[in-house]
Design a protein around this motif. Structure first.
Motif, short mmCIF file in Angstrom:
data_model
loop_
_atom_site.label_atom_id
_atom_site.label_comp_id
_atom_site.label_asym_id
_atom_site.label_seq_id
_atom_site.Cartn_x
_atom_site.Cartn_y
_atom_site.Cartn_z
N SER A 189 5.18 19.03 49.50
CA SER A 189 5.06 18.94 50.96
C SER A 189 6.07 17.93 51.49
N PRO A 190 7.32 18.36 51.68
CA PRO A 190 8.37 17.41 52.09
C PRO A 190 8.16 16.76 53.45
N LYS A 191 7.30 17.33 54.28
CA LYS A 191 7.05 16.73 55.60
C LYS A 191 6.01 15.62 55.53
N VAL A 192 5.22 15.59 54.48
CA VAL A 192 4.20 14.54 54.33
C VAL A 192 4.87 13.22 53.97
N ALA A 193 4.53 12.16 54.73
CA ALA A 193 5.19 10.86 54.54
C ALA A 193 4.43 9.95 53.58
N ALA A 194 3.14 10.19 53.41
CA ALA A 194 2.34 9.33 52.53
C ALA A 194 1.13 10.10 52.05
N VAL A 195 0.73 9.81 50.82
CA VAL A 195 -0.47 10.43 50.27
C VAL A 195 -1.30 9.37 49.55
N GLY A 196 -2.57 9.29 49.91
CA GLY A 196 -3.49 8.37 49.26
C GLY A 196 -4.44 9.12 48.37
N SER A 197 -5.47 8.44 47.92
CA SER A 197 -6.48 9.09 47.08
C SER A 197 -7.84 8.52 47.42
N GLN A 198 -8.86 9.10 46.83
CA GLN A 198 -10.19 8.51 46.94
C GLN A 198 -10.26 7.28 46.04
#
Length: 363
Positions: A108-117
């Motif tokens: 997902s190149p548009k996503v700037a950040a990804v977290g987790s639970q």
């Protein structure tokens, strides 16, 4: 799969930092460089870091106690990779975390950040039984951040795009101790932010954690960040652009101009709330009670309904103990008004009185 740099600020982390760093070893193949910023520790943190054995590149930055914002921005500036991961010096990263998050950002190149639970653990590392239920989609993340004022992205669990973070201003000093919430609000205005469904971080809760040591300042910074975000959406201007450092409450109490009223209320309210949090004896003035009540009604006080109610009750009780009966009554009246306005029955009445008009849920 690209490698990433990991940013880990620490101050007086002698008890947990070795465990935090060792938890990254299973994902070492995805790490270009581990950047540890020692923010003026006066315990054994520096010596532990000097004796550390890390099977990869390690960069240790020693600085005077300048604060978490300066430490994080220093880590960002030292990072060499397009993707950077965050890690706290008292948390535990689980195997597979970095691989999963890098893969998500690659897809997902548009996503700037990804977290987790995250799973909450106590000071000794035992699970408390609490696990996060953060929203997964960028739309719901944004809604929870902006409409409800909830920080639904766990900072130490995130992998993010360095250029996107720098382009929106990186971390800002006026929001110390809620600098991540301010960043997610600004970043989500430009880019999607997502969370993974899996637990990839054990988040430690203990007496020396920021949320325990700086509750008043963290709550204030959160409210200021939310107000700034809503003003950006309303007028396109940020009321905090003129703040270069951590604002003191007295500075805001004398603020004038377009954003003067809310700023004055924030300063006045938290000048009193700070004394309540710190258990100092301080009279609850009429001005403070009015400011607390006004902010609560506008949903600019506390991170949730429960926090708002608790602050209003504390303000009313403090006024009562100081024999300021009129102030106590006014504050408790605001508490009752907020409870009524937040009730499902009252919201249903409003919705039925305005058919076809969508009304946001209360935080």
């Amino acid at each position: 799969m690209p490698k990433i740099d990991v940013i880990m600020p620490v101050r007086n982390g002698e008890k947990y930092i070795a465990r935090a760093i060792s938890s990254l070893v299973p994902d070492a193949e995805f790490i270009n460089k581990l950047i540890v910023i020692n923010d003026g520790s006066n315990d054994r943190t520096a010596s532990i870091l000097s004796d550390l054995r890390w099977n990869g590149r390690l960069q240790i930055i020693h600085q005077p106690p300048l604060g978490i914002v300066r430490a994080l921005n220093g880590g960002l500036n030292a990072a060499e990779t397009a993707l950077v991961a965050r890690m706290d010096a008292d948390d535990v990263s689980l195997p597979g975390r970095l691989k999963a998050q890098i893969a998500c950002l690659e897809r997902s190149p548009k996503v700037a950040a990804v977290g987790s639970q995250v799973l909450l653990i106590d000071a000794d590392g035992f699970p408390t039984g609490d696990t996060s239920n953060f929203p997964l989609t960028s739309r719901e993340v944004r809604r929870q951040l902006y409409e409800h004022g909830r920080c639904v992205v766990s900072h130490p669990s995130v992998v993010m795009r360095k250029d996107a973070v720098l382009a929106c201003g990186a971390y800002r000093a006026p929001f110390e101790h809620a600098e991540d919430f301010d960043l997610w609000l600004r970043l989500s205005e430009r880019h999607p932010i997502e969370n993974l469904a899996d637990v990839f971080v054990h988040h430690r809760v203990h007496a020396k954690a920021v949320s325990e040591q700086f509750r008043s300042r963290q709550s204030f910074s959160r409210d200021l960040a939310l107000y700034a975000a809503r003003e950006r959406a309303r007028s396109g201007t940020d009321p905090c652009d003129g703040l270069s450092g951590i604002p003191n409450f007295e500075e805001l109490m004398s603020r004038t101009g377009e954003h003067g009223t809310i700023m004055q209320d924030l300063g006045t309210a938290y000048h009193a709330i700070d004394a309540i949090f710190e258990k100092r004896r301080a009279a609850m003035t009429v001005a403070a009670a009015r400011a607390i009540s006004a902010l609560a009604k506008e949903r600019y006080l506390g991170q949730s309904r429960r926090n708002r109610y608790a602050l209003l009750r504390k303000a009313a009780w403090t006024s009562l103990m100081d024999l300021h009966f009129r102030t106590a009554f006014a504050t408790y009246s605001a508490f009752v008004q907020c409870r009524v306005a937040d009730s499902k029955f009252f919201r249903r009445m409003l919705e039925s009185s305005r058919p076809g008009e969508a009304r946001p849920r209360r935080a």
